[in-house]
Design an enzyme around this catalytic site. Sequence first.
Site, PDB file in Angstrom:
ATOM      1  N   THR A 145      -2.673  -5.773  -6.565  1.00  0.00           N
ATOM      2  CA  THR A 145      -3.268  -4.960  -7.822  1.00  0.00           C
ATOM      3  C   THR A 145      -3.337  -5.611  -8.833  1.00  0.00           C
ATOM      4  O   THR A 145      -4.248  -5.733  -9.713  1.00  0.00           O
ATOM      5  CB  THR A 145      -2.693  -3.655  -7.796  1.00  0.00           C
TER       6      THR A 145
ATOM      7  N   ASP B   5       3.477  -3.238  -3.071  1.00  0.00           N
ATOM      8  CA  ASP B   5       3.638  -2.363  -1.937  1.00  0.00           C
ATOM      9  C   ASP B   5       4.924  -3.262  -0.857  1.00  0.00           C
ATOM     10  O   ASP B   5       5.453  -2.174  -0.453  1.00  0.00           O
ATOM     11  CB  ASP B   5       2.302  -2.041  -0.922  1.00  0.00           C
TER      12      ASP B   5
HETATM   13  C1  SIN Z   1      -0.039  -2.673  -6.007  1.00  0.00           C
HETATM   14  O1  SIN Z   1      -0.237  -3.918  -5.931  1.00  0.00           O
HETATM   15  O2  SIN Z   1       0.167  -2.046  -6.455  1.00  0.00           O
HETATM   16  C2  SIN Z   1      -0.752  -2.138  -4.476  1.00  0.00           C
HETATM   17  C3  SIN Z   1      -1.472  -3.114  -3.535  1.00  0.00           C
HETATM   18  C4  SIN Z   1      -0.758  -4.312  -3.100  1.00  0.00           C
HETATM   19  O3  SIN Z   1       0.484  -3.850  -2.783  1.00  0.00           O
HETATM   20  O4  SIN Z   1      -1.308  -5.221  -2.928  1.00  0.00           O
END
Ligand code: SIN
Length: 321
Positions: free
Chosen positions: A14, A98
Amino acid sequence: MASKKIVVLGTGGTIAGLAPDPGQAGAGDLPYRAAQLVVDRLLADIPAFKGLPLLAEQVAQVDSKDMGPAVWQALAARCAHWLGDDDIQGLVITHGTDTLEETAYFLHRVLAPAKPVVVTCAMRPADALAPDGPQNLVDAVAVARSEGAQGVIAVCAGQVHGAAEVAKVHPYRLDAFSSGDAGPIAWVEEGQLRRLRSWPVAADGRVGLLAAAVARHPPTAWPRVEIVFNHAGADGLIVDALVGAGVRGLVAAGTGNGTLSQALEAALLRARESGVEVVRSTRCALGQVVPHLGDLIVAAPGLSPVKARVALLLDLLARSP
Ligand code: SIN
């Protein structure tokens, strides 16, 4: 003397995400896509980085829910490469939140670095109204440049966590990570580190062996290790199905102190009888399994189910021809 460099390795997440409509970024239905911006771009507009000796390298570009052996193998190789360079003070890795704790623990076991390897992330995409990624990056670089910092650590929302303890504990809050009972290693406050406990050390004489095993085996041939939960009504059917599918290792995420229903325990003992490696952890968020004399299935020492899975995967990999 010119100051040593920090290498920032991008893997997606993200922190590199974009929303079609920035005003909506991070709203309930998550209308953004992770892993869109390259790591150079993430560093480019941060004023605090002007004049700092930073190098950037894109190792992968994935949403970390899709993290797996291929990226881990590539990441371990690039980390080892840069850590061996005398001009490099430390590494920063941009990663999705994640599975951050799994990658951090994996690197902790296969690198056990004497320099800092700082994994950082963001809960909001790069084009959110108030993105958290830039501050996390600034904090991560500050930690990587700190005198004496070492080991694999995670930096998010001003907290520094050790790879062995860190876990994502919230699906939405900006301070989504916790070190549970252990507490954070340090806080980052206006670029200064306030340290509470010592830097992580991988207490394992097998680092070289594990690193060689990770490099040697093609990612598609890494042993299959799965997690099975104990829960009300757990009857072990899933264990028998996994054994039938050729699983090589099983982590039982037990209830409470790693306890298992009679049927699940029986299925796991059958699996072990047929050559599958089996360990126990707990599905509780805090604490760890306290082993007892007479336990039929060994407890993974102090590890959450996902980290026990990484540990078992590495054990099996190291023993594979
Ligand atoms: C995030 O980064 O918060 C969710 C998506 C991921 O883990 O790449």
